[in-house]
Write a protein that holds these residues in place. Sequence first.
Motif, PDB file in Angstrom:
ATOM      1  N   LEU A   4     -11.009  -0.882 -59.703  1.00  0.00           N
ATOM      2  CA  LEU A   4     -12.679  -0.490 -59.730  1.00  0.00           C
ATOM      3  C   LEU A   4     -12.420   0.704 -58.427  1.00  0.00           C
ATOM      4  O   LEU A   4     -12.212   0.260 -57.200  1.00  0.00           O
ATOM      5  N   VAL A   5     -12.493   1.860 -58.652  1.00  0.00           N
ATOM      6  CA  VAL A   5     -12.793   3.000 -57.546  1.00  0.00           C
ATOM      7  C   VAL A   5     -14.001   3.335 -57.110  1.00  0.00           C
ATOM      8  O   VAL A   5     -14.994   3.716 -57.911  1.00  0.00           O
ATOM      9  N   ARG A   9     -11.127   6.243 -50.652  1.00  0.00           N
ATOM     10  CA  ARG A   9     -10.288   5.411 -49.803  1.00  0.00           C
ATOM     11  C   ARG A   9     -10.670   3.966 -49.946  1.00  0.00           C
ATOM     12  O   ARG A   9     -10.291   3.056 -49.237  1.00  0.00           O
ATOM     13  N   PHE A  10     -11.394   3.583 -50.920  1.00  0.00           N
ATOM     14  CA  PHE A  10     -12.010   2.193 -51.190  1.00  0.00           C
ATOM     15  C   PHE A  10     -12.041   1.735 -52.488  1.00  0.00           C
ATOM     16  O   PHE A  10     -12.868   2.193 -53.362  1.00  0.00           O
ATOM     17  N   VAL A  51     -11.972  -4.700 -48.520  1.00  0.00           N
ATOM     18  CA  VAL A  51     -13.122  -3.865 -48.019  1.00  0.00           C
ATOM     19  C   VAL A  51     -12.579  -3.532 -46.581  1.00  0.00           C
ATOM     20  O   VAL A  51     -12.262  -4.445 -45.785  1.00  0.00           O
ATOM     21  N   PRO A  52     -12.742  -2.162 -46.288  1.00  0.00           N
ATOM     22  CA  PRO A  52     -12.153  -1.963 -44.894  1.00  0.00           C
ATOM     23  C   PRO A  52     -13.136  -2.458 -43.951  1.00  0.00           C
ATOM     24  O   PRO A  52     -14.387  -2.594 -44.048  1.00  0.00           O
ATOM     25  N   LEU A  96     -23.210   0.625 -56.671  1.00  0.00           N
ATOM     26  CA  LEU A  96     -24.008  -0.109 -55.541  1.00  0.00           C
ATOM     27  C   LEU A  96     -23.161   0.021 -54.414  1.00  0.00           C
ATOM     28  O   LEU A  96     -23.688   0.256 -53.230  1.00  0.00           O
ATOM     29  N   LEU A  97     -21.746  -0.244 -54.584  1.00  0.00           N
ATOM     30  CA  LEU A  97     -20.900  -0.134 -53.282  1.00  0.00           C
ATOM     31  C   LEU A  97     -20.783   1.181 -52.772  1.00  0.00           C
ATOM     32  O   LEU A  97     -20.732   1.216 -51.528  1.00  0.00           O
ATOM     33  N   ARG A  98     -20.642   2.239 -53.683  1.00  0.00           N
ATOM     34  CA  ARG A  98     -20.674   3.559 -53.136  1.00  0.00           C
ATOM     35  C   ARG A  98     -22.133   3.754 -52.249  1.00  0.00           C
ATOM     36  O   ARG A  98     -21.942   4.286 -51.289  1.00  0.00           O
TER      37      ARG A  98
END
Length: 140
Positions: A4-5, A9-10, A51-52, A96-98
Motif C-alpha cells: 500500500l503506497v 516515502r511511506f 511507519v517512520p 486516511l494515512l495520507r
Amino acid sequence: MPDLVVTSRFVVPEAELSERFSRSSGPGGQGVNTTDSRVELSYDVARAPSVPEHLRERLLSRLAPRLADGVLTIAASEHRNQLANRRAARERLAQLLREASAPPPPKRRPTRPTRGSQERRLAGKKQRGEIKRGRAGRFD
C-alpha cells in the motif's frame, strides 16, 4: 495484493495489514447470505515498523478517535464482491494515512483590519441602525 503506497516515502507492506471477511448487508439477493464479501482491514499504527518515527506521533494523535489499542480498522461493504471491497478498504486506508501524515499548515500571521474595511463596517452598522430607528413609531 501489492504493498500500500501512502506517499513516496511511506509504503505499508502487505505483511503488516490484516484482513477479516464477513457477510455483508444490503443488496445482493440470496448471494448476500452465503458470500463473505465485507472486508475489515486492520493496520497497527502504534507498532508497525514501516511507519517512520517522525510520523508515528502525528498519526497517533490525529487518528486517536479511530484507533483501538493503536490499531486502525477500516470496513468496506459497499460492493457486492470481496475483491472490490478489498480495493475500496485499501484505498480508504491509504487516504486516511495520507491525510493524517500531512504536515501541519503554516501558522496564521495575525493582521489588523484596514482603515477602509473598518469604515465600511461602521457605515453598515449606522445604516442598519437608521433602518431600525425608522420602524420605531410605525405601529402605535
